[in-house]
Structures are given as C-alpha cells and as structure tokens.
Design a protein around this motif. Structure first.
Motif, short mmCIF file in Angstrom:
data_model
loop_
_atom_site.label_atom_id
_atom_site.label_comp_id
_atom_site.label_asym_id
_atom_site.label_seq_id
_atom_site.Cartn_x
_atom_site.Cartn_y
_atom_site.Cartn_z
N TYR B 184 38.82 99.72 118.60
CA TYR B 184 38.34 98.80 117.57
C TYR B 184 39.51 98.07 116.92
O TYR B 184 40.38 98.70 116.33
N PHE B 190 35.58 93.09 117.14
CA PHE B 190 35.10 93.65 118.40
C PHE B 190 35.51 95.10 118.53
O PHE B 190 36.61 95.48 118.14
N LYS B 191 34.61 95.88 119.09
CA LYS B 191 34.98 97.23 119.51
C LYS B 191 34.22 97.58 120.77
O LYS B 191 33.16 96.99 121.07
N ARG B 192 34.76 98.52 121.53
CA ARG B 192 34.02 99.00 122.69
C ARG B 192 34.33 100.49 122.84
O ARG B 192 35.48 100.91 122.64
N ASP B 193 33.31 101.25 123.21
CA ASP B 193 33.48 102.71 123.26
C ASP B 193 34.37 103.11 124.44
O ASP B 193 34.32 102.50 125.52
#
Lengths: 561, 268
Positions: B184, B190-193
C-alpha cells in the motif's frame, strides 16, 4: 422483574432464578438475550476505550501490541456476534409473537436452547482471557493463513473457533423458529401484507441467517481441522487456499451486516409512524425493499476482497452499488412518513431521526467503497473502519436505542425518565460524530486499520486524539442510560398497556404482557390494528370491544392447541 | 394540517439538531474531500473518479438532509394529543417510482465511471520500463529487479527503499513468504494484497519524482504496524545510475540488522 398480578396461570409469581433458568417464555428469553448482549456490549465497549486510549498518541502507552491485537479481535467479535446478532434475537424474541398475535414461538424449547447455546458460546470465546496466551489475536475476520497454528498457536484462537461455532448454531435454530412462527402463527386476519414491518425485517433476516451461517460454521469446522488435526484447507504451502477462507467468511460476513441492519430498519418503520401519527409511507415498497436488500446482500460478499486481485471487480461493484437503490427507497419512505404528519419527539423518535442523519453518511460512503478503484485506496484503512462503524453504530445501534426506549415501557411497565433519555441521546450523538468522522479523514490520508501504533510524523495524531475524546463521550452516554434504567426500575409500574398510542398488537397486551400474551385481539383489518381500534373507539363504534386484555379472561388466539 | 407552533417539546433540541445536521454536512464535505495528491497516472484517475463520486454524494446528501430537516421543523407539534389525526397518506406510486428510478440511473452512471477507471488500473503495459518482484514477509519487504540483478530488502522500521523510474509504466509482481500482507502506497491511491502461494501483478506509472511512504495494510501479526517501505521515484537516467551503483556494490543490500527491528520501544 415480575409479571405481577396480571397472570392467572400457574406460573410462579416471583422472578426466582429457577424461573429464568428454565423458562421457555419468548418474553423472558428475549429479556435474557437483551441483558446478555448488553453485558457483552459493555465488555466490547471497554476494549474499544482501551484501544482508543492507546491510539490517542503515537507510541505505546496503554498496552502491548499483543494486547492491542487481542483487543480488536475480541471487540469486533463481540460487537458483531455477541452483541449485535443476539440483540436482534432479543427484539425478535420479545416482539415477533406479540406482533403477530401469538402466544409464543412455534418451538419454545428450541428457543431456550438457542439462548443457552449463544450464551455458552460467548463465554467460551471470552474464556480465552483465562488462558496463558490470552484470547484470539487474529482479527474478527480471522484471515488465513494467519489463523493457522504456525502463526497463531494460542488456545484462545481455538476457543474463539468453538465459541463462535456454538453461537452460529444458536442463530440458525433461532432463524428456523422465527420463520416458522411468522409463517404459521399469525393471528386471524393478519395477511403477510398486514404484518408489522419489523416482522418483515425478521423474516428476511432469518432467511439470510439460514443461508449465511452454515458457511461460517463450515469454515470454522475446517479451520479447527487445520489447527488440531493437520488438515490443510487454508495452508498454501500444503495445497490449501487462504482465499477460500475469505470467500467462506464473507459469504457469511456480508449478509451478517444486513442481519444487523434489516431488523433495525424494521424498528424504525415501527417507531416513525407512531410518532408521526401516520401509516408507514409505501408499506409494500418497504417490504419489497427488504426482500431485495436480502437478495442483493447474498451477492456482494467479495467487495471485501477487491484488493486480493482474484475476484471479478465489475460484478461485485455493480451488485454493491445496487443495494443503494432499495436502501434509498426506505430512506425516502421514512422521510415521507414524517412529511404531513404530526411529529412528536420523545426519545425513541429522537433516535429514529438521529438515525436518518447519521446512517445516511454511512450509506453514502458505502457507495464510495463499492467502487473497486476507490476501494483500492480505502480498503483496510480507517476509512473502512469509519464506514462500518457509521453503518453499524450510526445505523443499527441508533435504531437499537430507538427500539429500547420505545419498548422499554412495554417490557418493564415503566417509562424511562425523558430528560435522562434525551441526555443519553445527545451525548451519544455528539460522541458518535466526534469519534467516527475524523476516522474518514485518517483513512483517506492512508492510516491502515489494526495498527497498534503509528509514527508521530505521519500527521495522524490530532485526528486520533479527537476520535478518542469522542469514544469517551459515547461511554459517558451509556452511563446516563444505565442511570435512567435504574431510576425507572425503582419506580412502580405506571406505563399502562399503550403509552405511545402504538399501532401493532403488542400495544394491545398489558405492560408487561401476561404469560401467553393475549386474552382477546382487536379485529385485524390493516397493518395497524391497534390504531384502527382506537379510531373506532373514538368514533364510538364497537366501544365495548376496546379494552386491553388485562381486564379479564378471554380466548387466547394463537396459543398451543 | 397546520402544525402547532411555539415553545414545544424538543424545540431547543431540534434547533440544536438542525445545526448539528448542518455541521455534519459541512464536515462531511470537508472530510470526504481530502485524498492525498496522486503521484501516479492510475492514481490520478482514481482521484478524479473519487471527485465525481463525492460531488454526486454531496448532492444526494444535501437533498436528503434538507428533506428530513424540513419534515422535522415543519411538522412537529407541541403536544401529543392536539386535535385529530393528520391525513392518513399510505403512499404514492408515482413519486415512489421516481425515487427508485433516479438512484438506479445514478448508480448506473457511477458504474460506468468505475469500469472506465478499472480498465486503466487493471491494464498491463506491453513493455514495462522496470519489473520489480516484491516479497512481503513477517515483518519486512524484499524488492528484486530480476532483469538487473539487483535486490533491496529490509526488516522493520524504516524498511527498504525501492527506486523506480518516472514517466513510464513499471510492473510490480508481488507475493508473500508467510501470511497475507498488502502493498500500500497512499500517494498511489492504490494497494494490492500480497498473497502466499499466488502472485499478483500490477502496473503503475509514477508521474511525479519524489519519495513516497509505503506500508503493509493487511493485518499480519504483532509487527503489522512496523513494516513500512519507501518508494523513491526518479528520472530514468538517475534510475540507470542507481542500478549501476547497486550492481557495483554487489547487487543486493543486506537486510537491516536485528538491532533496528520492528518492535516499538517501550512496550509495557
């Protein structure tokens, strides 16, 4: 609490412990649900205060990181599953049989079993505090593989699993009971579209429980197998899939949010017409909106998983957006129930109007996070924390207070002291705004949730401090409420059967209603039979029929054959 | 039908309620509007979409607040038992149809905007200017440039610094060694796991040179709040120079020594 002299049945007149422990009376079970849920609410509230105290300043002052992690896990678990859900059960147990004109639930013993399973489950979850390593520490969402023994080996996590499984089974049993009661025990004349809107809420909620809770029960069973018997459902290194946990959890977890919303929408739909002195605007649309929200809520679960990169973003965005439409319909219907009415503002109506103002904000921020790209910024930040508390506290809990203050005279026979009840409302409302509005900005500027600590240079200190002050205002308001309850219980009962000039059948019975509720019922020609009877009485028509059932014996509609 | 006026139950509280309502709207509009300035092309699109949402939301907000406030002020009465019941209106099919149809159109529009931005955030460039493989672990990050033979990693605070070129798409391929983390950067909006056993891939185009704070956003245990990283975005020539100096230094910076690890000092 005593049912007093109004019962002629062979029930022990005093409220000895044994009476409560062995009761199958829906009203006593409802009261026990409410008291137990409120007890859990106090525990969850203290945990919230501890966490807010910790976050008031950067650095660790109040507790360790481990305790903080346990605190938000148990706080979330309590508020969702040991306070919110059983509080729904409290209202529905007490009210559904009364509102449909029945003597009790269809399965009274099953009903008692539900309560005792729920209470046992709750105590098992909290018993983690008695173990050496403390209670569960994996978040109330318990994501895999953090929930596997490699990362969370504590016994507290196992107790969390077992306790929640029990409360889930209790909810399923309760749901079966409510569906059966609503479908089969309505009094003569009460068609589905003459049911009080609260019963519609409970019907849809119960169906949601029947679909959603088996998913979490299965997930918990799989997790226990993983942890204790070496299965690997959620272990990626052994061919399992942590995303499977998220699907199962949210397939339960999102309907759960509506399980905590629809009954409270129902409560508002009972309170606002009474204090507007008008029928609910667009009754059929309101019932339809509930059904539609129920359907849609089963198809939005993966909007909690937008950032996982493994789900269809457009599908779960559009279904989430669509929920705004029936919710908006309900909003306008509530407001148009008030427009043209004669509004009166005792505590229940204050809470209802407060709900309109606070819940709207949560509903609208819900549309924001329903858009997957916008959620990329907000997911797992304080924006989501603010949104969910806005919906659950600013929505469901406001409506819960509306319901508690509305039916308190029915349950206890006593009115709450109005100045105290209004102080409770204003303190809570101000506390709510001060606590949760700053959290939106914290999240928008990037503060993640579940952080025990944050750096001073992040610029989050001021807003966190404000939020903490708000939390203590909320706590103060709850103290005022408890004072009001104690004050009321020390007085003699004086409310009478119908202190608010209500609409639905519970206001026909005594306060509190006698065992098996009714000796007679008014004719049911609309969704407001008690209103109709009052109008008829004023017009001098059928005046002799308009007597509350406490006056004397009569037939008991809906009783066991 | 005319409401009784005068010193009523809750007259004071209601006026206070109206001002509280106004205060709520004002703070909502202020509070809702404050995203960080986006540093990436994708983030700017997300920011614009957010702006549109907030504008429409504010309109809905004001409309509903105005209606509710109007109802409260116009239709409150002094006492419960003043003469007679108001007109018993049970509904109105036409206006109910209108307030079903209009929200339907609005969310339809919001969905179209959402699709447009998604097509950008989920797009993959044919030839990214840099490809960076990210590993998240309890509690730190590793960034490797497989085509350049460079790796940067670090534990705890302050965490590693990843350097990227501006102006062209760069690709992140992210995965986890243990539990789920989330990559993050607030200024990317924006974030992505970061998932164990799977790789997530996304492209961003950083447009502004600068240093951006990044952090883990998915709860991962006691070190969760102490696994930050930094993204330093530089012009392409500076990026080339940085890669060269990293390669000259041996290709990889070792993890920060455990002396500087994650646990905040002073736990009680």
């Amino acid at each position: 609490m005593t049912t007093g002299a109004i019962t002629a049945r062979p029930v022990p007149p005093s409220a000895s412990a044994l009476v409560w422990l062995t009761t199958t009376d829906h009203k006593r079970i409802g009261v026990m649900y409410a008291v137990a849920a409120f007890g859990f609410f106090m525990v969850g509230g203290v945990l919230a205060l501890l966490m807010r105290a910790e976050l008031a300043q950067p650095g660790l002052q109040v507790m360790s990181v481990e305790s903080y992690d346990q605190s938000f896990t148990i706080h979330g678990t309590i508020m969702m599953l040991l306070f919110g859900t059983p509080m729904v059960a409290a209202f529905s147990n007490y009210l559904v049989p009364l509102q449909v004109g029945a003597a009790d639930m269809v399965f009274p013993r099953l009903n008692a079993l539900s309560f005792w399973l729920f209470l046992s489950g709750g105590i098992i979850v909290l018993s983690g505090y008695l173990t050496q390593s403390g209670p569960a520490d994996i978040g109330w969402t318990g994501y895999a593989p953090l929930n596997e023994p490699t990362f969370s080996s504590s016994t507290g996590t196992d107790l969390w699993i077992v306790g929640l499984a029990l409360t889930g089974v209790a909810s399923i049993m309760g749901a079966v009971n409510f569906v059966a009661t609503i479908l089969t025990r309505r009094a003569p004349g009460m068609s589905m579209f003459r049911m009080p809107m609260f019963c519609w809420g409970i019907l849809v909620t119960s169906l949601l429980i029947l679909f959603a809770f088996p998913a979490i029960t299965a997930a918990l069973a799989m997790l226990l197998l993983d942890r204790r018997f070496g299965a690997s459902f959620f272990v990626p290194t052994e061919g399992g899939d942590p995303i499977l946990w998220q699907h199962l959890f949210w397939f339960f977890g999102h309907p759960e949010v509506y399980i905590l919303a629809l009954p409270f929408f129902g409560i508002l739909s009972e309170v606002i017409p009474v204090f507007s002195r008008k029928p609910l605007f667009g009754y059929r649309a309101m019932a339809l909106a509930m059904i539609l929200i129920g359907f849609l809520s089963m198809s939005v679960w993966a909007h909690h998983m937008f950032t996982t990169g493994v789900i269809s973003l457009p599908f779960f965005s559009i279904t989430s957006f669509l929920i705004a439409v029936p919710t908006g319909v309900k909003f306008f219907n509530w407001i148009f129930t008030m427009i043209g009415g004669k509004l009166w503002f005792p505590a229940p109506m204050l809470w209802s109007v407060g709900f309109l103002f606070t819940f709207l904000f949560g509903g609208i921020t819900g549309v924001l996070v329903a858009s997957a790209p916008i959620d990329f910024q907000f997911q797992d930040t304080y924006f989501v924390v603010a949104h969910l508390h806005n919906v659950l506290v600013g929505g469901s809990v406001f409506a819960m207070w509306a319901g508690i203050t509305f039916w308190f005279p029915k349950v206890t026979g006593r009115r709450l002291n109005e100045p105290l009840a209004k102080t409770h409302f204003w303190l809570w409302t101000i506390g709510f705004v001060v606590t949760f509005l700053p959290q939106y900005q914290l999240g928008a500027s990037g503060m993640p949730r579940r952080y025990a600590d944050y750096p001073a240079e992040a610029g989050w200190t001021q807003l966190n401090l404000i939020s903490t002050v708000g939390a203590f205002l909320i706590a103060a308001s709850v103290v005022v409420f408890l004072v009001a309850v104690v004050e009321a219980m020390r007085r003699a009962p004086d409310a009478g059967p119908d202190p608010w000039e209500g609409n639905s059948l519970e206001w026909w019975a005594g306060s509190p209603p006698p065992h098996h509720n009714f000796r007679s019922l008014p004719p049911i020609r609309s969704e407001r039979p008690v209103f109709d009877a009052r109008v008829a009485a004023r017009a001098g028509v059928a005046a002799s029929a308009v007597t509350a059932d406490v006056e004397g014996p009569g037939p008991v509609p809906g009783a066991h054959p | 039908m005319r409401p009784t006026r005068g010193r009523g139950i809750g007259g004071g509280p209601l006026r206070a309620g109206a001002s509280l309502a106004v205060g709520c709207v004002a703070s909502a509009l202020v509070v809702g509007g404050c995203l960080p300035a986006a540093a990436t092309a994708e983030g700017r699109q997300i920011g614009s979409l957010y702006g549109i949402f907030v504008a429409i939301a504010s309109g809905v907000f004001l409309l509903v607040y105005a209606l509710a406030t109007f109802a409260i002020i116009r239709y409150r009465v002094l006492r419960r038992r003043d003469a007679g019941e108001p007109r018993q209106v049970e509904g109105n099919d036409v206006i109910e149809a209108i307030w079903t149809a209009i929200p339907l159109l609005i969310v339809g529009g919001l969905f179209v905007g959402t699709l447009a931005v998604l097509s950008r955030t989920e797009a993959r460039a044919a030839t990214p200017a840099a490809e960076i493989h990210v590993r998240g672990f309890r509690w730190g990050w590793s960034f490797s440039y497989p085509n350049e033979g460079v790796e940067v990693s670090g534990l705890g605070i302050p965490g590693p610094e990843v350097v990227v070129p501006i102006g062209r798409p760069i690709r992140f391929a992210i995965t986890s060694d243990d539990v789920i983390h989330s990559f993050y950067v607030p200024q990317f909006l924006f974030k992505r796991d970061v998932l164990p056993g799977r790789q997530n891939v996304f492209d961003v185009t950083v447009e502004e040179a600068g240093t951006y704070h990044g952090q883990c956003a998915e709860f991962c245990g006691v070190g969760h709040s102490a696994m930050p990283f930094t993204v330093r975005a530089v012009p392409p020539d500076e990026y080339g120079a940085w890669l060269a100096s990293e390669r000259a230094a041996g290709g990889s910076t070792p993890p920060v020594s455990p002396g500087a690890t994650f646990l905040p000092v002073g736990s009680p």
